[in-house]
Scaffold this active site. Sequence first.
Site, PDB file in Angstrom:
ATOM      1  CD  GLU A 182      -2.776   1.274   2.454  1.00  0.00           C
ATOM      2  OE1 GLU A 182      -3.603   2.201   2.539  1.00  0.00           O
ATOM      3  OE2 GLU A 182      -2.709   0.372   3.313  1.00  0.00           O
ATOM      4  CE  LYS A 224      -6.125  -0.329   1.488  1.00  0.00           C
ATOM      5  NZ  LYS A 224      -6.571  -0.755   2.834  1.00  0.00           N
TER       6      LYS A 224
END
Length: 357
Positions: A182, A224
Amino acid sequence: MERLQLNTQELIYIARKMVAGDKGLLAMDESNPTCNKRFAKLGIPQTEDARRAFRELIVTTPGLGESISGAILYDETIRQRKRDGTPFIKVIADAGIIPGIKVDLGAKALAGHPGEKITEGLDGLRERLSEYFQMGARFAKWRAVIALGEDIPSRGCIEANAQALARYAALCQEAGLVPVVEPEVLMEGEHTLERCCEVTEEVLQTVFSQLHAQGVMLEGMILKPNMALPGLTCPRQESVEGVADATVRCLLRSVPAAVPGIAFLSGGQSAELASARLNAMNVRFKSRMPWALAFSFARAIQQPALEIWRGKDTNVVAAQQALTHRAKCNRAARRGEYGAGMERTPATNAQIAKPAA
């Protein structure tokens, strides 16, 4: 070597399962201080029992597994149990949802780089990952934050965070856990959509360069990222279609086709906007994308339920219905079938708009 090959096959299987069936991830991995802040705004006690009660509300929501493939937990959460003593991780797995765990220790000030941050948590990570695997987790998540502003982000900040993400991802795969990578370019600021795209591309390209350098298997990971968005205080806010076009263009330039899925963070977007933007991407580009475009939302799924619950047992059923509704909206967005009409169903009007006192 046999263990490594077994890991490879299992990692690929889990990563694909995480984005299969038009489902997505539920990020319920807020740290205790962050969760307490949200509770405080709604007058909910900031206690471990209150946090446990809200998390029990989430994991026991009927039919949640129909729209949610995986749940990202926090260290406190993965160790908690229902009132009847059943471990949360068992409740989640029994619902057909893959348990995951947030493993970074938060973003701290990056020395020598005012206004920028580096995510910590690599020390002792191998041992923590082994423990979480034994507890039943099958994927993990690490978040890096990149702020936009005058003269930032610096190259040093981007490279330091990309390397940390890659080292984390390699340790995850060694432990048999699918890494959710992420790198978040933050929404705060006056920057334009074009500026966000420029930085997001640079960040993603640097991250994948580092993932390659650390030997991370791309088929066994999930990305992500943020959507490409103008800053919250930018005078020009783009249309849903404009955001969809810019985001997919950015990803096509930066994300290798070997990655099985991209699960967007919501990053402070409203629940409806996050769903609408994901829907537009899948309507306009689904047949032309090499990876699945999914969701890994936190507030954009949970916030309506939290506002209904407000710490009261009498509101649990209505709150769970709101949670189910948002999860279904995002599954529909993956199919390109979400529309404003979904927000005006009898159920939402009756139970979500008028929570019990």
